[in-house]
Scaffold this motif. Structure first.
Motif, PDB file in Angstrom:
ATOM      1  N   GLU A  48      -4.117  -1.711  -0.805  1.00 14.26           N
ATOM      2  CA  GLU A  48      -3.900  -0.469  -0.060  1.00 14.26           C
ATOM      3  C   GLU A  48      -3.151  -0.735   1.235  1.00 14.26           C
ATOM      4  O   GLU A  48      -2.197  -0.029   1.575  1.00 14.26           O
ATOM      5  CB  GLU A  48      -5.238   0.213   0.239  1.00 14.26           C
ATOM      6  CG  GLU A  48      -5.088   1.528   0.976  1.00 14.26           C
ATOM      7  CD  GLU A  48      -6.398   2.282   1.125  1.00 14.26           C
ATOM      8  OE1 GLU A  48      -6.415   3.307   1.836  1.00 14.26           O
ATOM      9  OE2 GLU A  48      -7.401   1.846   0.518  1.00 14.26           O
ATOM     10  N   GLN A  49      -3.567  -1.761   1.967  1.00 18.37           N
ATOM     11  CA  GLN A  49      -2.919  -2.085   3.240  1.00 18.37           C
ATOM     12  C   GLN A  49      -1.477  -2.562   3.035  1.00 18.37           C
ATOM     13  O   GLN A  49      -0.568  -2.168   3.772  1.00 18.37           O
ATOM     14  CB  GLN A  49      -3.720  -3.160   3.978  1.00 18.37           C
ATOM     15  CG  GLN A  49      -5.059  -2.703   4.516  1.00 18.37           C
ATOM     16  CD  GLN A  49      -4.906  -1.590   5.536  1.00 18.37           C
ATOM     17  OE1 GLN A  49      -3.998  -1.594   6.363  1.00 18.37           O
ATOM     18  NE2 GLN A  49      -5.801  -0.609   5.477  1.00 18.37           N
ATOM     19  N   ARG A  52       0.746   0.401   1.900  1.00 17.09           N
ATOM     20  CA  ARG A  52       0.959   1.326   3.014  1.00 17.09           C
ATOM     21  C   ARG A  52       2.029   0.778   3.955  1.00 17.09           C
ATOM     22  O   ARG A  52       2.914   1.508   4.411  1.00 17.09           O
ATOM     23  CB  ARG A  52      -0.341   1.560   3.774  1.00 17.09           C
ATOM     24  CG  ARG A  52      -0.184   2.477   4.992  1.00 17.09           C
ATOM     25  CD  ARG A  52      -1.517   2.699   5.701  1.00 17.09           C
ATOM     26  NE  ARG A  52      -1.310   3.393   6.959  1.00 17.09           N
ATOM     27  CZ  ARG A  52      -1.133   4.696   7.084  1.00 17.09           C
ATOM     28  NH1 ARG A  52      -1.169   5.474   6.001  1.00 17.09           N
ATOM     29  NH2 ARG A  52      -0.934   5.253   8.257  1.00 17.09           N
ATOM     30  N   GLU A  94       2.853  11.118   8.090  1.00 17.07           N
ATOM     31  CA  GLU A  94       1.572  10.551   7.663  1.00 17.07           C
ATOM     32  C   GLU A  94       1.155  11.123   6.318  1.00 17.07           C
ATOM     33  O   GLU A  94       0.677  10.389   5.434  1.00 17.07           O
ATOM     34  CB  GLU A  94       0.499  10.836   8.714  1.00 17.07           C
ATOM     35  CG  GLU A  94      -0.877  10.255   8.388  1.00 17.07           C
ATOM     36  CD  GLU A  94      -0.863   8.750   8.272  1.00 17.07           C
ATOM     37  OE1 GLU A  94      -1.430   8.238   7.276  1.00 17.07           O
ATOM     38  OE2 GLU A  94      -0.299   8.086   9.163  1.00 17.07           O
ATOM     39  N   LYS A  95       1.340  12.424   6.134  1.00 20.04           N
ATOM     40  CA  LYS A  95       0.990  13.058   4.864  1.00 20.04           C
ATOM     41  C   LYS A  95       1.870  12.526   3.743  1.00 20.04           C
ATOM     42  O   LYS A  95       1.390  12.266   2.624  1.00 20.04           O
ATOM     43  CB  LYS A  95       1.139  14.574   4.959  1.00 20.04           C
ATOM     44  CG  LYS A  95       0.704  15.312   3.692  1.00 20.04           C
ATOM     45  CD  LYS A  95       0.868  16.814   3.816  1.00 20.04           C
ATOM     46  CE  LYS A  95       0.315  17.519   2.568  1.00 20.04           C
ATOM     47  NZ  LYS A  95       0.941  17.032   1.327  1.00 20.04           N
ATOM     48  N   GLN A  98       0.694   9.052   2.878  1.00 19.70           N
ATOM     49  CA  GLN A  98      -0.589   9.080   2.176  1.00 19.70           C
ATOM     50  C   GLN A  98      -0.439   9.576   0.745  1.00 19.70           C
ATOM     51  O   GLN A  98      -1.077   9.043  -0.180  1.00 19.70           O
ATOM     52  CB  GLN A  98      -1.582   9.969   2.938  1.00 19.70           C
ATOM     53  CG  GLN A  98      -3.015   9.871   2.417  1.00 19.70           C
ATOM     54  CD  GLN A  98      -3.569   8.455   2.506  1.00 19.70           C
ATOM     55  OE1 GLN A  98      -3.493   7.819   3.555  1.00 19.70           O
ATOM     56  NE2 GLN A  98      -4.124   7.967   1.405  1.00 19.70           N
ATOM     57  N   ASP A  99       0.407  10.566   0.534  1.00 17.08           N
ATOM     58  CA  ASP A  99       0.638  11.087  -0.821  1.00 17.08           C
ATOM     59  C   ASP A  99       1.239  10.005  -1.715  1.00 17.08           C
ATOM     60  O   ASP A  99       0.821   9.826  -2.875  1.00 17.08           O
ATOM     61  CB  ASP A  99       1.559  12.307  -0.785  1.00 17.08           C
ATOM     62  CG  ASP A  99       0.873  13.542  -0.214  1.00 17.08           C
ATOM     63  OD1 ASP A  99      -0.377  13.531  -0.113  1.00 17.08           O
ATOM     64  OD2 ASP A  99       1.587  14.507   0.142  1.00 17.08           O
ATOM     65  N   LEU A 101       1.058   6.803  -1.216  1.00 15.15           N
ATOM     66  CA  LEU A 101       0.069   5.738  -1.361  1.00 15.15           C
ATOM     67  C   LEU A 101      -0.951   6.099  -2.436  1.00 15.15           C
ATOM     68  O   LEU A 101      -1.308   5.255  -3.274  1.00 15.15           O
ATOM     69  CB  LEU A 101      -0.636   5.486  -0.027  1.00 15.15           C
ATOM     70  CG  LEU A 101      -1.737   4.411  -0.026  1.00 15.15           C
ATOM     71  CD1 LEU A 101      -1.179   3.058  -0.460  1.00 15.15           C
ATOM     72  CD2 LEU A 101      -2.367   4.302   1.370  1.00 15.15           C
ATOM     73  N   ASP A 102      -1.428   7.334  -2.419  1.00 10.20           N
ATOM     74  CA  ASP A 102      -2.392   7.788  -3.427  1.00 10.20           C
ATOM     75  C   ASP A 102      -1.798   7.691  -4.832  1.00 10.20           C
ATOM     76  O   ASP A 102      -2.494   7.318  -5.795  1.00 10.20           O
ATOM     77  CB  ASP A 102      -2.824   9.229  -3.147  1.00 10.20           C
ATOM     78  CG  ASP A 102      -3.704   9.347  -1.907  1.00 10.20           C
ATOM     79  OD1 ASP A 102      -4.251   8.321  -1.463  1.00 10.20           O
ATOM     80  OD2 ASP A 102      -3.831  10.473  -1.376  1.00 10.20           O
TER      81      ASP A 102
END
Length: 349
Positions: A48-49, A52, A94-95, A98-99, A101-102
């Motif tokens: 994850e890190q 990102r 950021e959104k 995150q999208d 990344l998900d």
């Protein structure tokens, strides 16, 4: 490290079984099952890190490449031309991060959990990959590792019927023999050849990935490791973290961090042998206790140890960059090369 004999006695690194201070704590011939499992538990947070960070770098790279419009204020001030480096993301950025990344983490779980189970349910001639599955496998591979956009196009050029036939033949021809006692009989050369000669965009590394996904659920002796850069660095080049040390340039690694390898069958065979030896040594012969995928994940965590959270419960200085070292074992001594000093941070409880 090729040619090592299997060692069924657990080697204890200096300072105790789980000592992170020991220079050999992560050496493939000295790592203990306890340390191995602690690293394995860090995979989820590590991937994850790492991903990102990749997404943020990609976003910032796009922003730097965009031409800046001159305003009334900036056009009259020709002295300050240095671009400003932002350290924070806007809510919209950021959104977006995150999208994305998900989406990747979902693909990562599919590769390691969902697809292997689905393939295990396809018995006999039904054991095969669909075209969509093969495309997604390549998407994962080029996102998890080095970006290779051209490979996606090559994979998509394959006909669905060709993919079904080639993967079915490859899966059914994987040997079931003890990889330590009968390495010649258990190495899946025929399966690898079937995939690489039938499918565009599939070389030995991608073929090994396909076979790894197809064999992780089932008979432990049939499991095929993935020829990943991380695993090759650890088991073949002997690159692994040493607490408190910086990064050292090792033979076989280019200046840009890429492996100086050919990704051919000979290289993969050497890696295949070392993965099986490590599994056997860690478990005393019970290959089912440590899968080839477990080895792959631990190698990934070791390469990205600084962001893994492995040291979060200990007082250590951890390099911001990936901490690696190359060692040579001679008479029980560890020879270290001088390394360049780097930035550190303190990892506390």
């Amino acid at each position: 490290m090729s040619g090592l004999k299997p060692d069924f006695e657990a080697s204890t690194p200096p300072g105790g079984e789980d000592s992170s201070q020991g220079a050999l704590a992560f050496h493939p011939s000295h790592i203990t099952l306890s340390t191995f499992n602690r690293l394995l538990a860090c995979y989820a947070s590590t991937v994850e890190q790492v991903h990102r960070s990749k997404l943020i770098q990609k976003l910032q790279s796009k922003q730097k490449s965009k031409p800046k419009r001159k305003s009334a204020e900036t056009s009259t001030d020709a002295q300050d031309t240095t671009p400003t480096q932002r350290t924070e993301l806007t809510p919209a950025e950021e959104k977006h991060i995150q999208d994305d990344l998900d989406t990747f983490l979902k693909l990562d779980r599919w590769r390691y959990e969902t697809l292997p189970k689905n393939l295990a349910k396809r018995k006999g001639d039904e054991a095969h990959l669909t075209k969509d599955e093969l495309v997604d496998i390549m998407t994962w591979k080029t996102s998890h590792g080095r970006p290779r956009p051209m490979l996606i196009g090559m994979i998509k050029a394959n006909q669905p019927s060709t993919i079904t036939k080639a993967t079915s033949e490859a899966f059914t021809s994987i040997p079931v023999s003890d990889p330590i006692k009968k390495p010649e009989e258990s190495f899946p050369k025929l399966s690898l050849d079937t995939l690489t000669t039938s499918l565009r965009g599939v070389g030995p590394a991608t073929a090994s990935l396909i076979l790894s996904i197809a064999t992780v659920v089932g008979e432990p002796m049939r499991q095929v490791p993935f020829y990943s850069d991380d695993t090759y660095l650890w088991l073949i080049f002997g690159v692994y973290p040493i607490p408190g040390e910086g990064q050292v340039k090792v033979k076989g690694v280019k200046a840009n961090g890429e492996l100086d390898v050919k990704y051919n069958l000979k290289e993969f065979r050497g890696l295949w042998e070392e993965v099986q030896i490590l599994r056997r040594r860690l478990t005393g012969g019970d290959l089912g206790s440590v899968s080839t995928v477990d080895v792959e994940k631990v190698a990934y965590v070791l390469r990205h140890i600084a962001v893994s959270g492995y040291y979060s419960d200990q007082h250590h200085e951890v390099r911001e960059a990936t901490v690696v070292e190359s060692t040579e074992i001679s008479g029980g001594e560890t020879k270290k090369r001088k390394v360049k000093e780097g930035k550190t941070r303190s990892a506390k409880k």
